[in-house]
Design an enzyme around this catalytic site. Structure first.
Site, mmCIF file in Angstrom:
data_model
loop_
_atom_site.group_PDB
_atom_site.id
_atom_site.type_symbol
_atom_site.label_atom_id
_atom_site.label_comp_id
_atom_site.label_asym_id
_atom_site.label_seq_id
_atom_site.Cartn_x
_atom_site.Cartn_y
_atom_site.Cartn_z
ATOM 1 N N THR A 230 -10.069 -1.516 0.335
ATOM 2 C CA THR A 230 -10.962 -0.373 0.457
ATOM 3 C C THR A 230 -11.116 0.126 1.899
ATOM 4 O OG1 THR A 230 -12.866 -1.885 0.665
ATOM 5 C CG2 THR A 230 -12.311 -1.099 -1.550
ATOM 6 N N GLY A 232 -10.927 2.202 4.942
ATOM 7 C CA GLY A 232 -10.567 3.591 5.176
ATOM 8 C C GLY A 232 -10.947 4.549 4.061
ATOM 9 N N GLY A 234 -13.932 5.307 2.871
ATOM 10 C CA GLY A 234 -15.086 6.131 3.234
ATOM 11 C C GLY A 234 -14.686 7.254 4.175
ATOM 12 N N CYS A 235 -13.787 6.960 5.127
ATOM 13 C CA CYS A 235 -13.302 7.996 6.045
ATOM 14 C C CYS A 235 -12.567 9.074 5.259
ATOM 15 C CB CYS A 235 -12.348 7.383 7.056
ATOM 16 S SG CYS A 235 -13.060 6.063 8.063
#
Length: 238
Positions: A230, A232, A234-235
């Site tokens: 997971t 990256g 959120g970016c």
């Protein structure tokens, strides 16, 4: 569309500037960058952060915008108060372009990456300049704690997420997108208590329209995908 990315460089090439550049390229837009920090990190955690001097960050931003121009600014990790001050000054100097603020303040381990004084600066200086704020749930709670605003704890439901988003919107941003990846929900849309109950991930977009005396809430529901990969995500969503 031209986008300016103001955030950290990730040596894993999975988050930060690199993740944003891939997303922007897929959408056939042009990305420019201003690096705020270098991180020593891998899939296990962040081991050290080297801050880029704030004066040099300002020069990076000015160099890109003065020459190419910009339609939207995406801000990620700002590792210090001086960096936050420099970015806020740059936004004002360049006539407050459309701004996406992804307040990277909490590591996956739960450790706080910004000192409280820097969180206060971000809240006071950048949130009023923000078009859309995109925190995950721990970051949203950190901002509300910093502002001494109460929120539902523990957070158990979609109405709780909406209340958190509404409280954040009162701090200045035009819109707030709460990323719900930290709290998968069950088929009844309540926070899942067991791994076997995890059915969906809920993201909440909140906007307030004072002149019409009503609020807009959009719920994004995505099937939960069990994975440890997971880093990256959120970016990329922001």
């Amino acid at each position: 569309m031209k986008a300016s990315l103001i955030r950290r460089l990730d040596g894993m090439v999975a988050s930060g500037l690199e993740a944003d550049q891939r997303v922007i390229a897929v959408h056939q837009c042009y990305a420019m960058t201003a690096t705020t920090a270098l991180t020593a990190q891998n899939t296990q955690g962040v081991f050290d952060i080297h801050n880029v001097p704030s004066a040099f960050i300002s020069k990076q931003i000015d160099a890109c915008i003065d020459d190419i121009g910009v339609d939207v600014v995406k801000i990620g990790m700002l590792a210090s108060t001086s960096t936050i001050n420099a970015v806020a000054t740059a936004l004002e100097k360049h006539s407050r372009p459309t701004c996406v603020l992804d307040p990277v303040m909490v590591a996956t381990s739960g450790a706080q990456l910004l000192p409280n004084s820097a969180v206060t600066s971000l809240r006071d200086q950048l949130l009023p300049l923000t078009t859309i704020l995109t925190p995950n749930i721990p970051e949203a709670k950190l901002l509300l704690d910093n502002a001494s605003i109460e929120y539902p704890e523990p957070t158990r439901s979609i109405p709780d997420l909406i209340r958190i988003a509404k409280s954040l919107q009162c701090l200045g941003p035009k819109h707030v997108l709460i990323k719900g990846g930290h709290l998968p929900v069950d088929r009844d849309l309540n926070v899942a208590q067991l791994d076997a109950d995890k059915e969906f991930v809920i993201d909440v977009l909140f906007s307030s329209h004072d002149r019409h005396d009503n609020d807009d809430v959009v719920i994004f529901r995505t099937n939960f995908s069990p994975s440890k990969n997971t880093h990256g995500t959120g970016c990329s969503l922001a």
